[in-house]
Design an enzyme around this catalytic site. Structure first.
Site, PDB file in Angstrom:
ATOM      1  N   ARG A  18      -3.952  -6.722   2.772  1.00 25.36           N
ATOM      2  CA  ARG A  18      -4.848  -6.027   1.833  1.00 25.36           C
ATOM      3  C   ARG A  18      -4.319  -6.188   0.408  1.00 25.36           C
ATOM      4  O   ARG A  18      -4.956  -6.801  -0.434  1.00 25.36           O
ATOM      5  CB  ARG A  18      -4.999  -4.552   2.230  1.00 25.36           C
ATOM      6  CG  ARG A  18      -6.216  -3.889   1.606  1.00 25.36           C
ATOM      7  CD  ARG A  18      -5.972  -3.406   0.196  1.00 25.36           C
ATOM      8  NE  ARG A  18      -4.808  -2.531   0.131  1.00 25.36           N
ATOM      9  CZ  ARG A  18      -4.183  -2.223  -0.994  1.00 25.36           C
ATOM     10  NH1 ARG A  18      -4.600  -2.692  -2.149  1.00 25.36           N
ATOM     11  NH2 ARG A  18      -3.119  -1.437  -0.973  1.00 25.36           N
ATOM     12  N   ASP A  19      -3.124  -5.678   0.115  1.00 27.44           N
ATOM     13  CA  ASP A  19      -2.589  -5.843  -1.241  1.00 27.44           C
ATOM     14  C   ASP A  19      -2.339  -7.328  -1.507  1.00 27.44           C
ATOM     15  O   ASP A  19      -2.548  -7.825  -2.625  1.00 27.44           O
ATOM     16  CB  ASP A  19      -1.292  -5.033  -1.405  1.00 27.44           C
ATOM     17  CG  ASP A  19      -1.140  -4.454  -2.802  1.00 27.44           C
ATOM     18  OD1 ASP A  19      -1.432  -5.174  -3.763  1.00 27.44           O
ATOM     19  OD2 ASP A  19      -0.711  -3.288  -2.932  1.00 27.44           O
ATOM     20  N   HIS A  26       3.695   4.217  -1.740  1.00 26.56           N
ATOM     21  CA  HIS A  26       3.300   2.816  -1.868  1.00 26.56           C
ATOM     22  C   HIS A  26       3.853   2.313  -3.201  1.00 26.56           C
ATOM     23  O   HIS A  26       3.525   2.849  -4.248  1.00 26.56           O
ATOM     24  CB  HIS A  26       1.773   2.712  -1.861  1.00 26.56           C
ATOM     25  CG  HIS A  26       1.220   1.337  -2.131  1.00 26.56           C
ATOM     26  ND1 HIS A  26       0.777   0.501  -1.134  1.00 26.56           N
ATOM     27  CD2 HIS A  26       1.022   0.657  -3.284  1.00 26.56           C
ATOM     28  CE1 HIS A  26       0.328  -0.637  -1.663  1.00 26.56           C
ATOM     29  NE2 HIS A  26       0.465  -0.567  -2.979  1.00 26.56           N
ATOM     30  N   SER A  40       0.895   2.233  -8.443  1.00 28.45           N
ATOM     31  CA  SER A  40       0.084   1.015  -8.573  1.00 28.45           C
ATOM     32  C   SER A  40       0.578   0.077  -9.665  1.00 28.45           C
ATOM     33  O   SER A  40       0.313  -1.117  -9.626  1.00 28.45           O
ATOM     34  CB  SER A  40      -1.364   1.374  -8.896  1.00 28.45           C
ATOM     35  OG  SER A  40      -1.795   2.458  -8.134  1.00 28.45           O
ATOM     36  N   HIS A  72      -4.911  -9.645  -3.333  1.00 33.23           N
ATOM     37  CA  HIS A  72      -4.916  -9.889  -4.785  1.00 33.23           C
ATOM     38  C   HIS A  72      -4.208 -11.205  -5.107  1.00 33.23           C
ATOM     39  O   HIS A  72      -4.727 -12.036  -5.847  1.00 33.23           O
ATOM     40  CB  HIS A  72      -4.193  -8.750  -5.522  1.00 33.23           C
ATOM     41  CG  HIS A  72      -4.913  -7.435  -5.482  1.00 33.23           C
ATOM     42  ND1 HIS A  72      -6.128  -7.238  -6.089  1.00 33.23           N
ATOM     43  CD2 HIS A  72      -4.579  -6.250  -4.919  1.00 33.23           C
ATOM     44  CE1 HIS A  72      -6.509  -5.978  -5.898  1.00 33.23           C
ATOM     45  NE2 HIS A  72      -5.588  -5.360  -5.184  1.00 33.23           N
ATOM     46  N   TYR A 107      -2.071  -1.444 -14.182  1.00 32.30           N
ATOM     47  CA  TYR A 107      -2.470  -1.666 -12.790  1.00 32.30           C
ATOM     48  C   TYR A 107      -2.109  -3.093 -12.337  1.00 32.30           C
ATOM     49  O   TYR A 107      -2.514  -4.074 -12.955  1.00 32.30           O
ATOM     50  CB  TYR A 107      -3.977  -1.465 -12.714  1.00 32.30           C
ATOM     51  CG  TYR A 107      -4.559  -1.228 -11.349  1.00 32.30           C
ATOM     52  CD1 TYR A 107      -4.180  -0.129 -10.587  1.00 32.30           C
ATOM     53  CD2 TYR A 107      -5.546  -2.074 -10.848  1.00 32.30           C
ATOM     54  CE1 TYR A 107      -4.760   0.102  -9.349  1.00 32.30           C
ATOM     55  CE2 TYR A 107      -6.131  -1.839  -9.609  1.00 32.30           C
ATOM     56  CZ  TYR A 107      -5.728  -0.749  -8.868  1.00 32.30           C
ATOM     57  OH  TYR A 107      -6.311  -0.514  -7.651  1.00 32.30           O
ATOM     58  N   HIS A 156       5.226  -0.866  -6.048  1.00 29.02           N
ATOM     59  CA  HIS A 156       5.109  -2.237  -6.561  1.00 29.02           C
ATOM     60  C   HIS A 156       6.412  -2.589  -7.255  1.00 29.02           C
ATOM     61  O   HIS A 156       7.108  -1.723  -7.784  1.00 29.02           O
ATOM     62  CB  HIS A 156       3.906  -2.378  -7.500  1.00 29.02           C
ATOM     63  CG  HIS A 156       2.619  -2.560  -6.759  1.00 29.02           C
ATOM     64  ND1 HIS A 156       2.144  -3.798  -6.378  1.00 29.02           N
ATOM     65  CD2 HIS A 156       1.734  -1.651  -6.284  1.00 29.02           C
ATOM     66  CE1 HIS A 156       1.010  -3.646  -5.714  1.00 29.02           C
ATOM     67  NE2 HIS A 156       0.731  -2.353  -5.637  1.00 29.02           N
TER      68      HIS A 156
END
Lengths: 293, 335
Positions: free
Chosen positions: B14-15, B195, B168, B18, B286, B197
């Protein structure tokens, strides 16, 4: 009698802003504000302005039907069905500002007069009012295979009704992009941005044109003409930069600054909705009054 | 010496969408899903990077129907369950119903950190459909601890069973994570997730901070495949948590195998921290704006870092990809 009497159901953001727009319409007379919370800001303001105030909702209005010719509904999609059935049965014209979409969609610079015969007219959504004129401006020049809009509004300008109805917003807007905008397929996205100071409503239209070869200049001219048409009733409606072309894709960036009636100027989303609804009702009143005369 | 049990949720499919420009193939999904399932990962997510219904000109059109990809992934699951992401305003309830028909067993309903109240109907639907239902607070760095607690309580009142603190932008430092997770542990009854990054190279440190503060759901992606500089690297996380004495229930060799033999083979580029992703982490932008910013910078002949700094300054939030082109266009005029 040279004006029609107006009732507004829903004394929240939209209903209250609408009251000020009605006051500026030459063929409409603000008459009644209907709410369900006697302490609401909208009802207080209506009372202070000298209008009749009803605080027990549609039931109260049904007992004083002689006070209204045209009724605006700024409640919710679910409540609207009930309101519409009662009012149209009583012979009243209903302008729907919820995403219920019972009556035909109306976006003034595209189909202002198309639905005057209908007892219920739907105003699509704020995002729809801001973007469908542009989709139509493109599709009247070249066939549009797909159009997608992204509406970004300040969190503060999205009331509880909008928040609870976010799916209805996307469904209704997408359908109106097809039905009114003329795209074969439509899609809508909405984003609530909480930045402080609040952001002005921004909209992006992305369209895929069917033909490989088309007249870019004609598309640009059509878009610019449309922006001028919308500015007639929403002066703060503007293009941000020139339309962008990338092969068969056209991107148009817009911002909508409101008139600052009830809400500050950043809430162009409220403004374009109420301004469009007032314009439709005013023109409708003119036509009805002319037929009666 | 089992400290406590928790779940690692893998978001590669899913991520990672991108980083893959939303072009996962059925074969890639099948092999990744099989590897995750065999390694013992309990939940993994499959959707367009911007969630169900995300396929658009705004975020990038999917080359393959995400429902088909969900179906393929679910088909590979012997013990694992497929999660989907749903961002109200982009995806709708009908998309979730379709995803469930395709085999999804979990939904993560994501909103900007201050806007949880747009998700009431979607969370309610998740519960009604019998899904494990999660509330996902994106861009959590942009809100105070008090605000996050308030929004988490809304999610909980709608029926969410897990609430995620989502970094995010890859902006948070470990102390920011600890403060937020600890406050949530004290104020809400449901489980807490994190979650991350890796834009500031803090994803693993933040993950450890989250686990130590009591988070029981942790996201990762294989080879860190995700937006920006990617996520906490799942296979590395398994090793680190093992060293810290936690039981993950994941087979270390098998998770390495799917990362290196499957995912690494289809990655378009390594998930390194470039100038642009570093700016994202530094100024709180983001992560999925990365590739769009590169395209816009090229198109309008401006420095992508200038675009990102401006986006951070005007407080752009998740989903506002259109703003990138608008900003790039304005910067080009100023040059």
């Amino acid at each position: 009698m040279n004006k029609l009497k107006v009732g507004i159901i829903g004394s929240g953001n939209i209903g209250t802003d609408l009251m000020y727009k009605i006051e500026r319409c030459d063929s409409l007379e603000m008459s009644v504000m209907v709410g369900i919370d006697p302490d609401s800001e909208g009802l207080k303001r209506a009372q202070d302005a000298g209008y009749t105030v009803i605080s027990n909702g549609i039931d109260g209005l049904m007992k004083q039907l002689d006070l209204v010719d045209i009724v605006f509904d700024a409640t919710s999609a679910y409540a609207h069905k009930v309101h519409s059935d009662l009012l149209t049965a009583a012979g009243k014209k209903v302008i729907d500002l919820t995403p219920a979409a019972i009556g035909p969609f109306t976006v003034p610079p595209v189909n202002l007069k198309a639905n005057f015969e209908s007892s219920n007219v739907n105003m699509v959504t704020c995002g729809g009012q801001a973007t469908i004129p542009i989709v139509y401006a493109i599709s009247r020049i070249v066939p549009v295979e797909y159009a997608e809009i992204v509406a970004t509004v300040a969190s503060k300008s999205a009331g509880p009704g909008t928040r609870a109805n976010i799916d209805e917003f996307t469904h209704t807007t997408a359908r109106a992009i097809e039905v009114v905008g003329g795209a074969e397929k439509g899609k809508a996205i909405i984003i609530l941005n909480p930045a402080e100071p609040p952001v002005i409503m921004r909209d992006t239209v992305n369209a895929l044109i069917k033909d490989k070869n088309f007249d870019e200049a004609a598309v640009i001219a059509s878009i610019e003409k449309m922006v001028t048409d919308v500015q007639e009733y929403v002066p703060g409606y503007r293009l941000r930069g020139a339309p962008q072309f990338d092969g068969q894709r056209v991107s148009v960036f817009l911002e909508v600054e409101g008139a600052g009636d009830f809400f500050p100027a950043y809430s162009g989303n409220l403004d374009i909705m109420t301004a469009a609804a007032a314009k439709v009702a005013n023109e409708m009143a003119k036509e009805l009054l002319a037929t009666k005369a | 010496m089992e400290k406590k049990s928790f779940e690692i949720l893998d978001v590669t499919l899913r991520d990672g969408s991108h980083s893959m420009s939303h072009a996962f193939t059925p074969q890639q999904v099948r092999e990744t899903a099989r590897g995750l399932d065999e390694a013992g990962v309990r939940y993994f997510e499959v959707s367009h990077g911007d969630g169900l219904g995300g396929s658009s000109l705004q975020y990038g059109l999917s080359t393959h129907d995400e429902l088909k990809l969900i179906e393929i992934a679910a088909d590979e699951c012997k013990q694992a369950e497929v999660s989907v992401l749903l961002i109200p305003g982009i995806g709708v309830k009908g998309d979730l119903q379709d995803a469930v028909k395709a085999g999804a067993k979990m939904v993560r309903v994501a909103t900007h950190v201050t806007e949880a109240d747009v998700a009431a109907q979607h969370i309610a639907l998740g519960r009604e459909l019998g899904l494990k239902t999660v509330g996902f607070l994106m861009m959590s760095h942009m809100a105070s601890v008090e605000k996050i607690v308030e929004q988490a309580k809304l999610f909980e009142s709608y029926g969410a069973e897990v609430i995620y603190v989502t970094d995010s932008a890859g902006y948070m430092l470990p102390q920011d994570v600890t403060n937020r997770i600890s406050a949530l542990k004290q104020s809400v009854g449901c489980e807490i997730g994190f979650h991350g990054h890796n834009n500031l190279s803090m994803a693993m440190a933040n993950t450890v901070a989250a686990v130590e503060a009591g988070a029981t759901f942790i996201d990762g992606s294989l080879r860190a495949l995700g937006a920006g500089s990617g996520n906490t690297q799942t296979e590395v996380m398994v090793a680190v948590l093992d060293r810290l004495g936690y039981q993950t229930g994941i087979d270390f060799y098998k998770i390495m195998d799917v990362a290196n033999d499957v995912v690494a083979k289809y990655m378009p580029r390594p998930q390194e921290i470039t100038g642009s992703s570093l700016i994202m982490g530094y100024s709180g932008v983001y992560s999925s704006f990365l590739l769009h910013t590169q395209v816009a910078a090229k198109r309008f002949g401006v420095d992508e870092r200038d675009i990102l700094v401006e986006l951070g300054r005007i407080k752009a939030i998740g989903g506002q990809e259109d703003l990138i082109y608008d900003v790039a266009q304005r910067l080009a005029v100023q040059i």
